[in-house]
Design a protein around this motif. Structure first.
Motif, PDB file in Angstrom:
ATOM      1  N   UNK A   9      -5.600   9.149  -5.169  1.00  0.00           N
ATOM      2  CA  UNK A   9      -4.161   9.692  -5.261  1.00  0.00           C
ATOM      3  C   UNK A   9      -3.173   8.808  -5.268  1.00  0.00           C
ATOM      4  N   UNK A  10      -2.349   9.204  -6.062  1.00  0.00           N
ATOM      5  CA  UNK A  10      -1.044   8.363  -6.433  1.00  0.00           C
ATOM      6  C   UNK A  10       0.333   9.010  -6.154  1.00  0.00           C
ATOM      7  N   UNK A  11       0.990   8.242  -5.219  1.00  0.00           N
ATOM      8  CA  UNK A  11       2.263   8.975  -4.905  1.00  0.00           C
ATOM      9  C   UNK A  11       3.430   8.269  -5.064  1.00  0.00           C
ATOM     10  N   UNK A  12       4.533   8.799  -5.917  1.00  0.00           N
ATOM     11  CA  UNK A  12       5.614   8.178  -6.201  1.00  0.00           C
ATOM     12  C   UNK A  12       6.720   8.294  -4.868  1.00  0.00           C
ATOM     13  N   UNK A  13       7.280   7.181  -4.684  1.00  0.00           N
ATOM     14  CA  UNK A  13       8.356   7.266  -3.657  1.00  0.00           C
ATOM     15  C   UNK A  13       9.599   6.436  -3.774  1.00  0.00           C
ATOM     16  N   UNK A  14      10.515   6.618  -3.139  1.00  0.00           N
ATOM     17  CA  UNK A  14      11.781   6.262  -3.502  1.00  0.00           C
ATOM     18  C   UNK A  14      12.131   4.886  -2.960  1.00  0.00           C
ATOM     19  N   UNK A  15      11.217   4.410  -1.805  1.00  0.00           N
ATOM     20  CA  UNK A  15      11.562   3.026  -1.103  1.00  0.00           C
ATOM     21  C   UNK A  15      10.881   2.003  -2.057  1.00  0.00           C
ATOM     22  N   UNK A  17       8.881  -1.278  -3.131  1.00  0.00           N
ATOM     23  CA  UNK A  17       7.430  -1.925  -2.777  1.00  0.00           C
ATOM     24  C   UNK A  17       7.402  -2.861  -1.298  1.00  0.00           C
ATOM     25  N   UNK A  18       8.535  -3.489  -1.175  1.00  0.00           N
ATOM     26  CA  UNK A  18       8.647  -4.453  -0.028  1.00  0.00           C
ATOM     27  C   UNK A  18       8.507  -3.602   1.413  1.00  0.00           C
ATOM     28  N   UNK A  19       9.350  -2.562   1.077  1.00  0.00           N
ATOM     29  CA  UNK A  19       9.668  -1.829   2.447  1.00  0.00           C
ATOM     30  C   UNK A  19       8.195  -0.968   2.814  1.00  0.00           C
ATOM     31  N   UNK A  20       7.580  -0.473   1.708  1.00  0.00           N
ATOM     32  CA  UNK A  20       6.346   0.271   1.813  1.00  0.00           C
ATOM     33  C   UNK A  20       5.172  -0.623   2.510  1.00  0.00           C
ATOM     34  N   UNK A  21       5.150  -1.600   1.863  1.00  0.00           N
ATOM     35  CA  UNK A  21       4.389  -2.892   2.057  1.00  0.00           C
ATOM     36  C   UNK A  21       4.487  -3.454   3.687  1.00  0.00           C
ATOM     37  N   UNK A  22       5.823  -3.461   3.996  1.00  0.00           N
ATOM     38  CA  UNK A  22       5.978  -4.161   5.336  1.00  0.00           C
ATOM     39  C   UNK A  22       5.432  -3.005   6.314  1.00  0.00           C
ATOM     40  N   UNK A  23       5.619  -1.856   6.079  1.00  0.00           N
ATOM     41  CA  UNK A  23       5.172  -0.676   7.010  1.00  0.00           C
ATOM     42  C   UNK A  23       3.534  -0.340   6.935  1.00  0.00           C
ATOM     43  N   UNK A  24       3.105  -0.651   5.720  1.00  0.00           N
ATOM     44  CA  UNK A  24       1.369  -0.892   5.793  1.00  0.00           C
ATOM     45  C   UNK A  24       1.044  -1.874   6.635  1.00  0.00           C
ATOM     46  N   UNK A  31       3.853   3.329  12.271  1.00  0.00           N
ATOM     47  CA  UNK A  31       3.146   4.785  12.153  1.00  0.00           C
ATOM     48  C   UNK A  31       3.354   5.573  13.542  1.00  0.00           C
ATOM     49  N   UNK A  32       3.277   4.939  14.754  1.00  0.00           N
ATOM     50  CA  UNK A  32       3.405   5.732  15.995  1.00  0.00           C
ATOM     51  C   UNK A  32       4.892   6.052  15.965  1.00  0.00           C
ATOM     52  N   UNK A  33       5.793   5.370  15.713  1.00  0.00           N
ATOM     53  CA  UNK A  33       7.288   5.542  15.607  1.00  0.00           C
ATOM     54  C   UNK A  33       7.547   6.729  14.779  1.00  0.00           C
ATOM     55  N   UNK A 142       2.582   9.260   2.986  1.00  0.00           N
ATOM     56  CA  UNK A 142       3.354   8.525   2.206  1.00  0.00           C
ATOM     57  C   UNK A 142       4.619   9.119   1.948  1.00  0.00           C
ATOM     58  N   UNK A 143       4.600  10.246   1.648  1.00  0.00           N
ATOM     59  CA  UNK A 143       5.920  11.070   1.497  1.00  0.00           C
ATOM     60  C   UNK A 143       7.070  11.037   2.655  1.00  0.00           C
ATOM     61  N   UNK A 144       6.308  11.320   3.768  1.00  0.00           N
ATOM     62  CA  UNK A 144       6.892  11.074   5.061  1.00  0.00           C
ATOM     63  C   UNK A 144       7.392   9.814   5.487  1.00  0.00           C
ATOM     64  N   UNK A 145       6.361   8.831   5.290  1.00  0.00           N
ATOM     65  CA  UNK A 145       6.804   7.313   5.342  1.00  0.00           C
ATOM     66  C   UNK A 145       8.010   6.700   4.561  1.00  0.00           C
ATOM     67  N   UNK A 146       8.240   7.565   3.503  1.00  0.00           N
ATOM     68  CA  UNK A 146       9.438   7.195   2.421  1.00  0.00           C
ATOM     69  C   UNK A 146      10.519   7.969   3.203  1.00  0.00           C
ATOM     70  N   UNK A 147      10.504   9.001   3.592  1.00  0.00           N
ATOM     71  CA  UNK A 147      11.706   9.779   4.246  1.00  0.00           C
ATOM     72  C   UNK A 147      11.924   8.946   5.332  1.00  0.00           C
TER      73      UNK A 147
END
Length: 152
Positions: A9-15, A17-24, A31-33, A142-147
């Motif tokens: 699956x591919x998901x487009x997000x607004x954040x 790449x650096x922010x998403x990668x840091x979270x992953x 994730x628990x937060x 991934x959508x919720x993480x972006x939000x």
């Protein structure tokens, strides 16, 4: 003989790449937060949580049916390409799948990012349905993480 398969699956997000990668790369804290209704906790069991061989214990909230914990081992990390791969090595998921390996990648797309999640699996038996629900779970996550990141 149980069947194998692959989901992607591919998901487009607004954040970025650096922010998403840091979270992953910091799921045990982020994730628990960000998703307390889904993740009770993510604990490091072995290693630093970022390098190959590290293991983490994921405890799910009641919202995830039939799966309360999984232990995941990091099998692949490419910081430059922003890709991490992991295998489920313990937990209820292995009652349904002989093997379950996933990979997440993050790439720039426009002003945001494209998050790609792939999963290779082998069912424990033919009665086990394909894990389509995990595909839906990944999209929602991934959508919720972006939000969550956009509000931070």
């Amino acid at each position: 003989m149980a069947s194998s398969g692959k989901l992607e699956v591919e998901v487009e997000v607004k954040s970025t790449p650096e922010k998403i990668w840091h979270s992953l790369r910091n799921t045990e804290t982020v994730f628990p937060q960000a998703f307390p209704e889904t993740y009770k906790s993510i604990e490091l069991v072995e290693g630093d949580g970022k390098s190959i061989g590290s293991t983490r214990l994921v405890k799910f909230a009641e919202v995830v049916p039939m799966i309360t914990t999984t232990k995941e081992r990091i099998d692949e990390v490419d910081e430059e390409k922003k890709v991490v791969g992991y295998s489920v090595v313990e937990g209820e998921l292995l009652n349904f799948f002989k093997s379950f390996k996933a990979k997440v990648g993050v790439a720039p797309k426009g002003d945001g990012s494209l998050v790609t999640w792939t999963c290779d699996y082998e069912k424990a038996n033919e009665e086990v349905p394909a894990p389509e629900l995990f595909k839906d779970f990944a999209v929602k996550t991934f959508h919720d993480l972006d939000a969550y990141l956009l509000k931070a």
